[in-house]
Write a protein that holds these residues in place. Structure first.
Motif, PDB file in Angstrom:
ATOM      1  N   HIS A  60      -6.375  23.390 -41.615  1.00  0.00           N
ATOM      2  CA  HIS A  60      -6.812  24.515 -40.533  1.00  0.00           C
ATOM      3  C   HIS A  60      -7.394  24.378 -39.429  1.00  0.00           C
ATOM      4  CE1 HIS A  60      -5.675  26.578 -44.369  1.00  0.00           C
ATOM      5  NE2 HIS A  60      -6.554  26.096 -45.088  1.00  0.00           N
ATOM      6  N   HIS A 133      -6.894  32.113 -45.421  1.00  0.00           N
ATOM      7  CA  HIS A 133      -5.595  32.098 -46.106  1.00  0.00           C
ATOM      8  C   HIS A 133      -4.943  33.804 -45.922  1.00  0.00           C
ATOM      9  CE1 HIS A 133      -6.835  28.865 -48.720  1.00  0.00           C
ATOM     10  NE2 HIS A 133      -6.484  28.323 -47.624  1.00  0.00           N
ATOM     11  N   PRO A 138      -1.999  28.593 -48.712  1.00  0.00           N
ATOM     12  CA  PRO A 138      -0.924  27.800 -48.113  1.00  0.00           C
ATOM     13  C   PRO A 138      -0.888  26.215 -48.565  1.00  0.00           C
ATOM     14  CG  PRO A 138      -2.894  27.840 -46.590  1.00  0.00           C
ATOM     15  CD  PRO A 138      -3.136  28.605 -47.924  1.00  0.00           C
ATOM     16  N   HIS A 139      -1.350  25.851 -49.576  1.00  0.00           N
ATOM     17  CA  HIS A 139      -1.714  24.317 -49.692  1.00  0.00           C
ATOM     18  C   HIS A 139      -0.617  24.260 -50.720  1.00  0.00           C
ATOM     19  CE1 HIS A 139      -5.264  24.291 -47.419  1.00  0.00           C
ATOM     20  NE2 HIS A 139      -5.921  25.204 -48.113  1.00  0.00           N
ATOM     21  N   HIS A 203     -12.729  23.787 -51.275  1.00  0.00           N
ATOM     22  CA  HIS A 203     -11.867  24.471 -50.902  1.00  0.00           C
ATOM     23  C   HIS A 203     -10.588  24.819 -51.863  1.00  0.00           C
ATOM     24  CE1 HIS A 203      -9.870  26.177 -47.038  1.00  0.00           C
ATOM     25  NE2 HIS A 203      -8.656  25.985 -47.691  1.00  0.00           N
TER      26      HIS A 203
HETATM   27 ZN    ZN Z   1      -6.799  26.252 -46.977  1.00  0.00          ZN
END
Ligand code: ZN
Length: 305
Positions: A60, A133, A138-139, A203
């Motif tokens: 990010h 997000h 988005p991972h 996270h």
């Molecule tokens: Zn993230």
């Protein structure tokens, strides 16, 4: 004719015809090393690939360098994770690149999330709260099955840009997908002990990995994606961890060690440190070895606890 031009002409004459000369290759820039590996797998000799991130960064917030804009200026395509994972640095770089071919919605913008249905899509977006997000989690690169979707999107993009070599890209896609399928079957077998295990991460990077291998993410050290923890949040998290008997705390390597260690110690939970993209550690040079590393590290942590 000078000796230099003769040498140059000879050098060009010596380039094997079956292989694209450097100048003919598609110049591809990817945001993260996972995508660079995938693009090389599909593009083979027809592509020349460079990644912006090296693998140790926060996706990010990859630190921008002027050289990235130069790199993008000369690119035929940019390959991104998508779902706004790169919103912290990519829009600025694309603007600075002054390259119309690779702007969003252009053929040279290859979004690898197009076949993925994201989880945790917010019903309300408030960027002022620091939400990282906005389009859902988005991972996706941490789940190898989603990795297959990403590779397919890359093949689509290369065929769109270079239809003359469609059969090569399609064949390379099939070969790499088979390799991923074999690895996924192995991981699903090996990761059986992870099933039902509860984890807290710094996270929500591990969401799709956890889903894939039957783990249960119960919370994050961050208050929300991209929002720093408060003392009261940590207190509640620790209480919940004791109550739910959480099995591990994952610190993604780009987050500070101190707080994750404190939380793990205070609750008597095993601390696991993981990269969130390929290239983050010496034994995670490509995508498959990256997933391999994460599965193995979690299994070892459970054994030791
Ligand atoms: Zn993230």
């Amino acid at each position: 004719m000078t000796r230099f031009t003769t040498a140059l002409l000879l050098a060009f004459a010596l380039v094997p015809t079956g292989r694209a000369a450097a100048a003919d290759k598609l110049k591809i820039v990817t945001t993260i090393p996972d995508l660079a590996d995938m693009t090389r797998q599909v593009g083979g000799d027809l592509v020349d690939v460079t990644s912006i991130a090296t693998g140790v960064e926060d996706i990010h917030a990859v630190p921008m360098k002027p050289s990235f804009a130069v790199l993008l200026n000369g690119a035929d395509a940019v390959v991104v994770v998508g779902l706004d994972a790169e919103h912290g640095f990519l829009p600025g770089l694309l603007e600075a690149s002054r390259n119309p071919k690779i702007q969003r919605d252009q053929p040279g913008y290859i979004d690898t999330s197009v076949y993925v249905t994201p989880l945790e899509v917010p019903t309300r977006i408030d960027r002022s709260l620091g939400d990282q997000h906005p389009m859902g989690n988005p991972h996706i690169n941490l789940d190898p099955v989603m990795g297959k979707d990403m590779v397919r999107a890359i093949a689509d993009g290369l065929i769109r840009l270079d239809p003359a070599h469609e059969s090569t890209y399609t064949a390379n896609l099939a070969t790499y997908t088979a390799k991923l399928d074999a690895a996924i079957a192995r991981w699903e077998k090996e990761a059986a002990p992870l099933r039902g295990k509860k984890l807290v991460s710094y996270h929500p990077d591990l969401l799709y990995f956890a889903e894939r291998f039957g783990m249960e993410p119960v919370g994050t050290i961050e208050l929300r994606a991209g929002v720093d923890p408060t003392p009261s949040h940590i207190e509640q998290l620790e209480e919940q961890m004791r109550r739910d008997k959480v099995d591990m705390v994952v610190r993604e390597l780009h987050y500070p060690a101190g707080l994750a260690e404190t939380v793990a110690q205070a609750t008597g939970t095993k601390l696991v440190e993981l990269p969130v993209m390929a290239g983050g550690l010496p034994d995670t040079k490509d995508y498959i070895s990256f997933v391999d590393h994460n599965v193995r590290t979690m299994l070892e942590a459970l054994k030791g606890s």
